[in-house]
Design a protein around this motif. Sequence first.
Motif, PDB file in Angstrom:
ATOM      1  N   ARG A   1     116.658  71.825  13.761  1.00 16.48           N
ATOM      2  CA  ARG A   1     116.726  71.303  12.400  1.00 16.48           C
ATOM      3  C   ARG A   1     117.086  69.822  12.374  1.00 16.48           C
ATOM      4  N   ARG A   2     117.610  69.304  13.498  1.00 13.31           N
ATOM      5  CA  ARG A   2     118.038  67.906  13.569  1.00 13.31           C
ATOM      6  C   ARG A   2     117.444  67.230  14.781  1.00 13.31           C
ATOM      7  N   GLY A   3     117.591  65.903  14.820  1.00 11.39           N
ATOM      8  CA  GLY A   3     117.029  65.121  15.911  1.00 11.39           C
ATOM      9  C   GLY A   3     115.624  64.669  15.540  1.00 11.39           C
ATOM     10  N   VAL A   4     114.739  64.623  16.500  1.00 11.20           N
ATOM     11  CA  VAL A   4     113.359  64.215  16.242  1.00 11.20           C
ATOM     12  C   VAL A   4     112.597  65.438  15.741  1.00 11.20           C
ATOM     13  N   VAL A   5     112.976  65.854  14.556  1.00 12.21           N
ATOM     14  CA  VAL A   5     112.351  66.975  13.863  1.00 12.21           C
ATOM     15  C   VAL A   5     112.286  66.559  12.402  1.00 12.21           C
ATOM     16  N   LEU A   6     111.083  66.367  11.906  1.00  7.93           N
ATOM     17  CA  LEU A   6     110.920  65.787  10.585  1.00  7.93           C
ATOM     18  C   LEU A   6     110.494  66.836   9.559  1.00  7.93           C
ATOM     19  N   HIS A   7     111.481  67.588   9.101  1.00 16.49           N
ATOM     20  CA  HIS A   7     111.251  68.550   8.031  1.00 16.49           C
ATOM     21  C   HIS A   7     111.139  67.771   6.730  1.00 16.49           C
ATOM     22  N   SER A   8     110.251  68.181   5.870  1.00 17.08           N
ATOM     23  CA  SER A   8     110.206  67.558   4.549  1.00 17.08           C
ATOM     24  C   SER A   8     111.134  68.340   3.624  1.00 17.08           C
ATOM     25  N   ALA A   9     111.577  67.685   2.576  1.00 14.63           N
ATOM     26  CA  ALA A   9     112.523  68.321   1.652  1.00 14.63           C
ATOM     27  C   ALA A   9     111.923  69.569   1.013  1.00 14.63           C
ATOM     28  N   ASP A  10     110.620  69.533   0.746  1.00 18.94           N
ATOM     29  CA  ASP A  10     109.984  70.681   0.104  1.00 18.94           C
ATOM     30  C   ASP A  10     109.225  71.560   1.100  1.00 18.94           C
ATOM     31  N   HIS A  11     109.415  71.308   2.394  1.00 20.67           N
ATOM     32  CA  HIS A  11     108.752  72.054   3.471  1.00 20.67           C
ATOM     33  C   HIS A  11     107.236  71.953   3.379  1.00 20.67           C
ATOM     34  N   ALA A  12     106.727  70.834   2.800  1.00 22.23           N
ATOM     35  CA  ALA A  12     105.287  70.654   2.648  1.00 22.23           C
ATOM     36  C   ALA A  12     104.589  70.517   3.991  1.00 22.23           C
ATOM     37  N   GLY A  13     105.325  70.172   5.046  1.00 18.89           N
ATOM     38  CA  GLY A  13     104.728  70.050   6.369  1.00 18.89           C
ATOM     39  C   GLY A  13     104.262  71.374   6.911  1.00 18.89           C
ATOM     40  N   GLY A  14     104.686  72.445   6.308  1.00 13.83           N
ATOM     41  CA  GLY A  14     104.254  73.765   6.729  1.00 13.83           C
ATOM     42  C   GLY A  14     105.170  74.357   7.773  1.00 13.83           C
ATOM     43  N   PRO A  15     105.005  75.646   8.014  1.00 16.98           N
ATOM     44  CA  PRO A  15     105.842  76.308   9.014  1.00 16.98           C
ATOM     45  C   PRO A  15     105.517  75.820  10.411  1.00 16.98           C
ATOM     46  N   GLY A  16     106.498  75.849  11.248  1.00 11.02           N
ATOM     47  CA  GLY A  16     106.304  75.471  12.640  1.00 11.02           C
ATOM     48  C   GLY A  16     107.111  74.270  13.072  1.00 11.02           C
ATOM     49  N   VAL A  17     107.447  73.368  12.141  1.00 10.30           N
ATOM     50  CA  VAL A  17     108.226  72.192  12.525  1.00 10.30           C
ATOM     51  C   VAL A  17     109.585  72.648  13.032  1.00 10.30           C
ATOM     52  N   GLY A  18     109.968  72.142  14.192  1.00 10.14           N
ATOM     53  CA  GLY A  18     111.225  72.539  14.816  1.00 10.14           C
ATOM     54  C   GLY A  18     111.077  73.722  15.762  1.00 10.14           C
ATOM     55  N   ARG A  19     109.875  74.264  15.846  1.00  7.43           N
ATOM     56  CA  ARG A  19     109.602  75.401  16.738  1.00  7.43           C
ATOM     57  C   ARG A  19     108.671  74.969  17.861  1.00  7.43           C
ATOM     58  N   MET A  20     108.594  75.793  18.894  1.00  6.30           N
ATOM     59  CA  MET A  20     107.749  75.476  20.033  1.00  6.30           C
ATOM     60  C   MET A  20     106.273  75.486  19.620  1.00  6.30           C
ATOM     61  N   PHE A  21     105.532  74.483  20.101  1.00  6.79           N
ATOM     62  CA  PHE A  21     104.100  74.388  19.827  1.00  6.79           C
ATOM     63  C   PHE A  21     103.355  75.322  20.774  1.00  6.79           C
ATOM     64  N   PRO A  22     102.287  75.984  20.319  1.00  5.28           N
ATOM     65  CA  PRO A  22     101.559  76.901  21.212  1.00  5.28           C
ATOM     66  C   PRO A  22     100.958  76.176  22.414  1.00  5.28           C
ATOM     67  N   GLN A  23     100.802  76.893  23.507  1.00  6.20           N
ATOM     68  CA  GLN A  23     100.262  76.317  24.739  1.00  6.20           C
ATOM     69  C   GLN A  23      99.119  77.172  25.291  1.00  6.20           C
ATOM     70  N   PRO A  24      98.035  77.305  24.542  1.00  6.65           N
ATOM     71  CA  PRO A  24      96.919  78.134  25.007  1.00  6.65           C
ATOM     72  C   PRO A  24      96.046  77.394  26.028  1.00  6.65           C
ATOM     73  N   LEU A  25      95.004  78.060  26.450  1.00  8.76           N
ATOM     74  CA  LEU A  25      94.028  77.443  27.346  1.00  8.76           C
ATOM     75  C   LEU A  25      93.104  76.528  26.556  1.00  8.76           C
ATOM     76  N   VAL A  26      92.774  75.389  27.160  1.00  6.48           N
ATOM     77  CA  VAL A  26      91.813  74.450  26.583  1.00  6.48           C
ATOM     78  C   VAL A  26      90.837  74.041  27.682  1.00  6.48           C
ATOM     79  N   GLU A  27      89.663  73.608  27.258  1.00 10.30           N
ATOM     80  CA  GLU A  27      88.651  73.168  28.218  1.00 10.30           C
ATOM     81  C   GLU A  27      88.439  71.668  28.074  1.00 10.30           C
ATOM     82  N   LEU A  28      88.540  70.971  29.206  1.00  9.21           N
ATOM     83  CA  LEU A  28      88.303  69.536  29.219  1.00  9.21           C
ATOM     84  C   LEU A  28      86.805  69.273  29.161  1.00  9.21           C
ATOM     85  N   ARG A  29      86.419  68.052  28.889  1.00  9.77           N
ATOM     86  CA  ARG A  29      84.995  67.709  28.837  1.00  9.77           C
ATOM     87  C   ARG A  29      84.316  67.910  30.174  1.00  9.77           C
ATOM     88  N   SER A  30      85.088  67.904  31.251  1.00  7.51           N
ATOM     89  CA  SER A  30      84.544  68.135  32.598  1.00  7.51           C
ATOM     90  C   SER A  30      84.211  69.602  32.834  1.00  7.51           C
TER      91      SER A  30
END
Length: 151
Positions: free
Chosen positions: A9-38
């Motif tokens: 909830r604190r530090g480099v976590v930018l919650h908006s007052a009305d939570h307009a940023g949506g759910p997920g801020v302050g939580r771990m970002f998903p780490q799925p598989l991605v494919e590079l252009r190669s």
Amino acid sequence: KFKPMPFYRRGVVLHSADHAGGPGVGRMFPQPLVELRSGEVRRLDDVLGDWFSVIGYGQDPSGGLTKENRKYLAGLDTRFVTIVRSRSVPPENISPGCTVVEDVDGALTGWFEGRPGVAVVRPDRYLAALTTAEGLNDVVGRIRTVLGRSA
């Protein structure tokens, strides 16, 4: 019983007052598989590395940054990534230095649904902010306030 995932909830976590940023801020970002252009398939975590990342879904997240904010983020070794649906054409006019990856299994496509299209991810993989490409300069200004003006 289980141990819940941390939520910052604190530090480099930018919650908006009305939570307009949506759910997920302050939580771990998903780490799925991605494919590079190669054609190489990797975890998103490996593509992002050990630094701040700005991720745009279907767009270049750095396109609207001011010169000053771009320089500041470069001083933080920020990585810019554009995520596109699997087997789709990337957007035109991607900035040099922006990595384009495909969302292999659709996990990020689902995650971004209903959320703003730009995510700022901390080095520890927690979501610092959600915004639009137009709002990214404001978010960088807020990060500069939290971290200090110089990179």
